[in-house]
Design an enzyme around this catalytic site. Sequence first.
Site, PDB file in Angstrom:
ATOM      1  N   CYS A 142      32.632  41.992  36.136  1.00 39.73           N
ATOM      2  CA  CYS A 142      31.280  41.562  35.743  1.00 39.73           C
ATOM      3  C   CYS A 142      30.528  40.998  36.952  1.00 39.73           C
ATOM      4  O   CYS A 142      30.874  39.927  37.464  1.00 39.73           O
ATOM      5  CB  CYS A 142      31.382  40.522  34.630  1.00 39.73           C
ATOM      6  SG  CYS A 142      29.850  39.646  34.255  1.00 39.73           S
ATOM      7  N   CYS A 202      28.763  37.597  36.397  1.00 32.33           N
ATOM      8  CA  CYS A 202      29.749  36.511  36.347  1.00 32.33           C
ATOM      9  C   CYS A 202      30.009  35.936  37.734  1.00 32.33           C
ATOM     10  O   CYS A 202      30.319  34.747  37.878  1.00 32.33           O
ATOM     11  CB  CYS A 202      31.069  37.005  35.760  1.00 32.33           C
ATOM     12  SG  CYS A 202      30.968  37.573  34.049  1.00 32.33           S
TER      13      CYS A 202
END
Length: 327
Positions: free
Chosen positions: A87, A90
């Site tokens: 991700c 993230c």
Amino acid sequence: MQPRNSRLNSSALRGAVDLAAVKAAGEAAQKAEQARAERARQAAAGIAPDPSAYPLVIDVTEDTFETEVVQRSTEVPVVIDFWAEWCEPCKQLSPMLERLAEEYAGRIVLAKIDVEANQLLTQQFGIQGVPAVMAVVAGQLVPLFQGAESEPNVRKVLDQLILVAEQRFGVVGGAGAPAEAPGEAGPYLPEDPALAAAHEALDRGDLGGAIQAYQNVLVDEPGNTEAKLGLAQAELLRRVEGLDLATVRAAAAADPKDVGAQLKAADLDLVGGHVEDAFGRLVATVGRTFGEDRDTVRLRLLELFEVIGSEDPRVTAARGALARVLF
């Protein structure tokens, strides 16, 4: 529900309607008070807190979730960062949350959960995408936000989460915490005694008493948004008392036009944290009903919007879907 002087702009705290959490709130607050008393006793005795006993950033797994998150949440708000290695957002959000956890110096704990390594937790929390950030306060789940957020917005959410944790649940954070969290959370204002009595009735599971207490507040203050929210939550919890999830869902699946079955299923969906499912079910039911039945379902959907909060993007999306089936 939040004290009126510390409302979150996100969905935080409005989506927390877990039955077990409501029943456990009083017990959790008592544990938090005991923990605070012990820390005060140690401070008075000149005993310095052990920093290793209060890690501010922790990696959590399915095996450690109960201890590291649920039990810890009786002493300090636990912010959960659901992330994944692949991700990209993230990689910006997670370091920011770690830095803020250190900066807040004990007012929150950050629990990091790798969704790939903990798929059961991911499913239980209904995580649809990462990053996703939630919190647990006194054993109660609090959705915060999903996706990348700017640091000022994250600070605002954390500041108000801390205030609500203190004022609503008596959870004040770990040893060594500063008197005030960073940011501008606003001054504390005493809570309306009538509203406080309604909250207390809800916390101890006296749903009938809570409903009456919130109604009393609304007689004097028809525009009190916190009382409206509390009333909607209490009425929802009372409606689902004694319902069997499997039986209700089977009845709803067997007859999509059975308005009563769809209403019960939607209530249980919402209490279980399946907000989109609850909204989608009722929007679809509005689309296939007419007259009084349609109006009944529409009004119930509006009540559930009150439980979650108009600022929540799930409510915004459902309002748009409702408008499309109505017009």
